[in-house]
Design a protein around this motif. Sequence first.
Motif, short mmCIF file in Angstrom:
data_model
loop_
_atom_site.label_atom_id
_atom_site.label_comp_id
_atom_site.label_asym_id
_atom_site.label_seq_id
_atom_site.Cartn_x
_atom_site.Cartn_y
_atom_site.Cartn_z
N ALA A 156 0.84 -1.21 0.00
CA ALA A 156 0.00 0.00 0.00
C ALA A 156 0.87 1.26 0.00
O ALA A 156 0.57 2.22 -0.72
N GLN A 157 1.92 1.26 0.80
CA GLN A 157 2.79 2.42 0.82
C GLN A 157 3.47 2.63 -0.53
O GLN A 157 3.59 3.76 -1.01
N ALA A 158 3.91 1.53 -1.15
CA ALA A 158 4.59 1.63 -2.44
C ALA A 158 3.67 2.25 -3.49
O ALA A 158 4.07 3.16 -4.24
N PHE A 159 2.42 1.76 -3.57
CA PHE A 159 1.49 2.30 -4.56
C PHE A 159 1.11 3.74 -4.26
O PHE A 159 0.97 4.57 -5.18
N SER A 160 0.97 4.09 -2.99
CA SER A 160 0.67 5.48 -2.63
C SER A 160 1.84 6.38 -2.99
O SER A 160 1.64 7.50 -3.48
N TYR A 161 3.03 5.89 -2.76
CA TYR A 161 4.24 6.64 -3.08
C TYR A 161 4.29 6.93 -4.59
O TYR A 161 4.53 8.06 -5.03
N ILE A 162 4.07 5.88 -5.39
CA ILE A 162 4.11 6.02 -6.85
C ILE A 162 3.00 6.94 -7.34
O ILE A 162 3.22 7.80 -8.21
N LYS A 163 1.80 6.77 -6.79
CA LYS A 163 0.67 7.60 -7.20
C LYS A 163 0.94 9.08 -6.95
O LYS A 163 0.64 9.94 -7.76
#
Length: 477
Positions: free
Chosen positions: A394-401
Amino acid sequence: MLFNSIGFLVFLPIVFILYWFVFNKKYQHQNLLLLVASFYFYACWDWRFLFLLMFSIGLDFLSGIQIEKSKTNKEATFWLTLSIVINLGFLGFFKYYNFFVGSFADLLGGFGFKANVWLLHIVLPVGISFYTFHGLSYVIDIYKKRIKAERNFIDYAVFVSYFPLLVAGPIERATHLLPQIQKKRIFNYEQAADGMRQILWGFFKKMVIADNCAPLVNEIFNNYHTESSSNLVLGAVLFAFQIYGDFSGYSDIALGVSRLFGVELLKNFAFPYFSRDIAEFWRRWHISLSSWFRDYLYIPLGGSKGGLWMKIRNTFIIFLVSGFWHGANWTFLIWGGLNALYFMPLLVTNKNRQNLEVAGMGKFLPSAKEIFQILITFILTCFAWIFFRAESVAQAFSYIKKIFSNTLLSIPQPFPIKILALTAVMFIIEWINREKVHGLKIERFNPWVRRGVYIIIIYIIVRYANFGNNEFIYFQF
């Protein structure tokens, strides 16, 4: 005990002096010294896990002998299976138990069932992934009749626990390291001097580059919700510099220290950020692990001998297993899967071995095409590193977004000019020496120029290094 600690700077000269001036009559005496020193080195981290290391050594030593003595293939297979199951059982228990139990509980929760699970609250034994793979390759090679079983326990124990490589590699092979352990070593000044240069370069990459990048990387990843897009890009790039400086720095120190004792270890890095495609990157990054999975997983699965779908299947398997080897988190599996996807176009078009030589071979500068290829490969690698560094998917996708917002083209604040300048120095020196075995191998230059470079590197370390006894990233794997 950390390489970048005062304790190690005291430990190393003592072992060196004893090795060459007290125990130098017979190599067997030197091996006994190396074994005691290696056990002490490991016990300084946590003496309780020293018994686990000793058990693993004893298990594979006896299993190797039993495999060789077996009169039938069924009997040999039994001993091989026993060694593999116990080794992977310990690795799975300490490293993956919480992951599997937690994932199972989450799965049940998705169906409306609440599961009370028992989780472990212990520290992962440092180096367990590395010395487990040393032992596995040894017993598999005996089973495949590539080598004979070792009858000298001390020699075998040194092969597994040799302190320069014990906690973070490189992952050695018995065919390469054991023959060096089992012969008389004669002090070679040129080998030792070049080992010192490699150690110096390793300290530069670890303490100046990696340890200065780490605080800013931690700040950005821990507070990514409030960071600008440009800062998030900077965080990913700085983590790429951090993990390279940290792990390749460790490897340089390990190889350099080993050369002080007349032993050459397997090369683990070959300037991977100068790669022109992902296939080349993986031939240059953590070479000992990539080759281990190639020889003991990819080839036994059929390698590239089958059709295209078998190649694709086997490639995904080794990348996913490689990701899982790094840690018990879905982020590592996604990181491995991403690299497999990057690899697919090269595999399908049979271009995965098109860049076997270094970029700009024989030239001072690369071509414009090579610069573009290196840049694209680096960008893809940095994107994958986001999953590697993130605490959760979740953190990775939020970071990328959040990267793709209207602040993407802004200047990062604060702009880390010192870190970027020091990193530029590192890459310039490594580019100049990219055809050599390590970045500071500059013997072709005038002696006064070489001494000047060494003095400058030492000054930079003294002036800019982070002396906080920071652990190496790969200790957690």
